[in-house]
Design a protein around this motif. Sequence first.
Motif, PDB file in Angstrom:
ATOM      1  N   LEU A  32       0.837  -1.191   0.000  1.00 37.87           N
ATOM      2  CA  LEU A  32       0.000   0.000   0.000  1.00 37.87           C
ATOM      3  C   LEU A  32       0.876   1.247   0.000  1.00 37.87           C
ATOM      4  CD1 LEU A  32      -2.663   1.567   0.266  1.00 37.87           C
ATOM      5  CD2 LEU A  32      -2.494   1.251   2.755  1.00 37.87           C
ATOM      6  N   VAL A  33       0.748   2.044  -1.050  1.00 38.00           N
ATOM      7  CA  VAL A  33       1.400   3.346  -1.114  1.00 38.00           C
ATOM      8  C   VAL A  33       0.342   4.368  -0.719  1.00 38.00           C
ATOM      9  CG1 VAL A  33       2.638   5.002  -2.559  1.00 38.00           C
ATOM     10  CG2 VAL A  33       2.901   2.538  -2.963  1.00 38.00           C
ATOM     11  N   LEU A  34       0.410   4.829   0.523  1.00 39.72           N
ATOM     12  CA  LEU A  34      -0.603   5.726   1.056  1.00 39.72           C
ATOM     13  C   LEU A  34      -0.334   7.130   0.515  1.00 39.72           C
ATOM     14  CD1 LEU A  34      -3.038   5.585   2.972  1.00 39.72           C
ATOM     15  CD2 LEU A  34      -1.503   6.317   4.813  1.00 39.72           C
ATOM     16  N   ALA A  35      -0.885   7.393  -0.655  1.00 37.84           N
ATOM     17  CA  ALA A  35      -0.566   8.642  -1.351  1.00 37.84           C
ATOM     18  C   ALA A  35      -1.612   8.926  -2.416  1.00 37.84           C
ATOM     19  CB  ALA A  35       0.820   8.540  -1.998  1.00 37.84           C
ATOM     20  N   GLU A  36      -1.581  10.163  -2.895  1.00 41.81           N
ATOM     21  CA  GLU A  36      -2.456  10.572  -3.989  1.00 41.81           C
ATOM     22  C   GLU A  36      -1.622  10.693  -5.255  1.00 41.81           C
ATOM     23  OE1 GLU A  36      -5.612  14.127  -5.176  1.00 41.81           O
ATOM     24  OE2 GLU A  36      -4.319  14.334  -3.429  1.00 41.81           O
ATOM     25  N   ALA A  37      -1.995   9.969  -6.300  1.00 41.25           N
ATOM     26  CA  ALA A  37      -1.272  10.050  -7.559  1.00 41.25           C
ATOM     27  C   ALA A  37      -1.432  11.446  -8.154  1.00 41.25           C
ATOM     28  CB  ALA A  37      -1.787   8.997  -8.537  1.00 41.25           C
ATOM     29  N   SER A  38      -0.324  12.069  -8.496  1.00 42.47           N
ATOM     30  CA  SER A  38      -0.361  13.422  -9.046  1.00 42.47           C
ATOM     31  C   SER A  38      -0.114  13.453 -10.547  1.00 42.47           C
ATOM     32  CB  SER A  38       0.681  14.299  -8.340  1.00 42.47           C
ATOM     33  OG  SER A  38       1.982  13.713  -8.425  1.00 42.47           O
ATOM     34  N   HIS A  39       0.574  12.443 -11.065  1.00 45.02           N
ATOM     35  CA  HIS A  39       0.870  12.401 -12.501  1.00 45.02           C
ATOM     36  C   HIS A  39       1.296  10.985 -12.883  1.00 45.02           C
ATOM     37  CE1 HIS A  39       2.154  13.644 -16.480  1.00 45.02           C
ATOM     38  NE2 HIS A  39       3.351  13.144 -16.260  1.00 45.02           N
ATOM     39  N   ILE A  40       0.912  10.579 -14.086  1.00 44.36           N
ATOM     40  CA  ILE A  40       1.342   9.287 -14.619  1.00 44.36           C
ATOM     41  C   ILE A  40       2.057   9.522 -15.940  1.00 44.36           C
ATOM     42  CG2 ILE A  40       0.633   7.023 -15.482  1.00 44.36           C
ATOM     43  CD1 ILE A  40      -1.808   7.199 -13.663  1.00 44.36           C
ATOM     44  N   HIS A  41       3.320   9.107 -16.021  1.00 48.10           N
ATOM     45  CA  HIS A  41       4.110   9.225 -17.250  1.00 48.10           C
ATOM     46  C   HIS A  41       4.100   7.863 -17.918  1.00 48.10           C
ATOM     47  CE1 HIS A  41       7.155  10.096 -20.152  1.00 48.10           C
ATOM     48  NE2 HIS A  41       7.562  11.219 -19.564  1.00 48.10           N
ATOM     49  N   VAL A  42       3.173   7.694 -18.874  1.00 50.02           N
ATOM     50  CA  VAL A  42       3.018   6.371 -19.480  1.00 50.02           C
ATOM     51  C   VAL A  42       4.230   5.992 -20.326  1.00 50.02           C
ATOM     52  CG1 VAL A  42       0.492   6.364 -19.430  1.00 50.02           C
ATOM     53  CG2 VAL A  42       1.680   7.407 -21.369  1.00 50.02           C
ATOM     54  N   GLY A  43       4.947   6.995 -20.856  1.00 50.15           N
ATOM     55  CA  GLY A  43       6.140   6.690 -21.644  1.00 50.15           C
ATOM     56  C   GLY A  43       7.251   6.127 -20.784  1.00 50.15           C
TER      57      GLY A  43
END
Length: 442
Positions: free
Chosen positions: A73-84
């Motif tokens: 569990l990564v207790l965090a809010e995703a701020s950005h996803i770099h799909v590349g």
Amino acid sequence: MARPRIVIVGAGFAGFHAARELCRLSRGRADVAIVNPTDYFLYLPLLPEVSAGLLDPRDITVSLPATLPSVRLVLAEASHIHVGARRVYYHDAEASAGAISYDRLVIAVGSVNKLLPVPGVAEHAHGFRGIPEALYLRDHVIRQVELADATDDPFERAARTTFVVVGAGYTGTEIAAHGVLYTDILYERHPRLWDYRPRWHLIDVADRVLPELDVRLSATADVVLRQRGVDIRTGTSVAEASPYGVRLSDGSVIDTRTLVWCVGVRPDPLVADLGLTTLHDRLLVDEFLQVPGYPEVYACGDAAAAPDLTRPGEVTAMTAQHAARQGRQVARNIAAEYGTGRRRQYKHHDLGFVVDLGGTKAAANPLRIPLHGLPAKTVTRGYHLLSLPGNRIRTATEWLLDALLPRQTVQLGLVRSPAVPLNTARPELPTEPVGRFRAEGS
């Protein structure tokens, strides 16, 4: 050989069921991680019962570490996803930045309150998507009745005992149904207000309540609500909101201190930030729930515009049924890539819906069989207990105690209005007031 890392962003119906199915199928052969701002899965359909003081918030929250012990569990809010680069960037519970790489990614970020450009709504209305909003509404309703009791001004009393719900869909209808029963309990405990029985208004632009469900469910809900004194106004919308009331599109004005906004949901803003192809603001995926051009990326639930193979040309609705089943199918398709089972297209026929109307009332159509009254109530509660991944005995016990004992009507004051703004991108967490820590430390 290193174990593949599968990262799931979000732990709602889609993300939770994807993680649980992956754990069952991988049997330790994969590193599964969940990025989520809370350490629990929220069983959202029972949230109206929390706002009505029937259930404790912990009854409908299922611990992720306890239920999924092999998942990181990564207790965090995703701020950005770099799909590349195959990396998910996040800010954890203490605002520290971090990132995690992946071999397979499941985007299951869910949805937030839908906003409309109506003057005053963003400032004076509150949504209903998380525990903080449910706790706020419960306390707010109690507080309004108590403040009405404390004043001798008849106009203020009337306004404080008037409650407006906008949106007669699944959530709005259940809030009004449970809410009117709860305020009746409060009303009986405040004899000074006996000339001011609380009034509830349910407003929607559609021509009936529950417009997205079978017309027979709609008719049952309409009858129950009207019998309880709920003022149902269809074909009507809010034109303007203020701290003291709302003006409707038909020109009428309702004096109130309570405006609950349930006009629908929109995908989490993280979807738009991806820069990938969307449809109706949802991430476009194929029938295997993969993102075109990025076979290592899957999306499911409210965030995904998945083709509905039972209705060609349409996408699946934003429902818990689809989200849970899509999550499990994503897990199976990922497992198939690593040699367990085989890939399958997502295809699901709705099995019917249940709507809890409080008390002994409900509306349901399991397997397209319309039910109402006690039979529907039995089916509805049985369905929720079976669907709830944990806390079943606790929840059933709370229901039993509510039938035997007086309901508690105490406001704890833990969540205040500034902590639950309508335009929040994370309804599962209360918003910290600006400057709070500086003020406390000074």
